[in-house]
Design a protein around this motif. Structure first.
Motif: not given
Length: 79
Positions: A1-6, A49-54, A59-68, A70-74
């Motif tokens: 499991m990747s560090t980001a996923l953990v 609202a940003t973390l709960d796009p639907d 907020i479900v795990f996948r929404e939080l993961q996608l937001a993180m 996105e935030a990590a992108k340069p």
């Protein structure tokens, strides 16, 4: 499991206080308060609202993961 996923999973578990697989606005507000973060209700609603796009109201795990991810992108120069 990747560090980001953990890291995402650990954060989600910390936020999901009742372990139902969803983070509610109340759980988010409680977590922020416990960290000493003071935010207005309006600011919490914007963050949520940003973390709960639907707009499911949780907020479900996948929404939080996608937001993180996105935030990590340069940032680019245009941003």
């Amino acid at each position: 499991m990747s560090t980001a996923l953990v890291a995402s999973l650990e954060l989600f578990r910390a936020l999901d206080r009742n372990c139902d697989g969803e983070v509610t606005r109340a759980e988010m507000a409680q977590a922020l308060h416990s960290l000493g973060v003071t935010m207005t209700d309006k600011a919490i609603n914007v963050l949520f609202a940003t973390l709960d796009p639907d707009n499911s109201g949780a907020i479900v795990f996948r929404e939080l993961q996608l937001a993180m991810m996105e935030a990590a992108k340069p940032l680019t120069r245009e941003e």
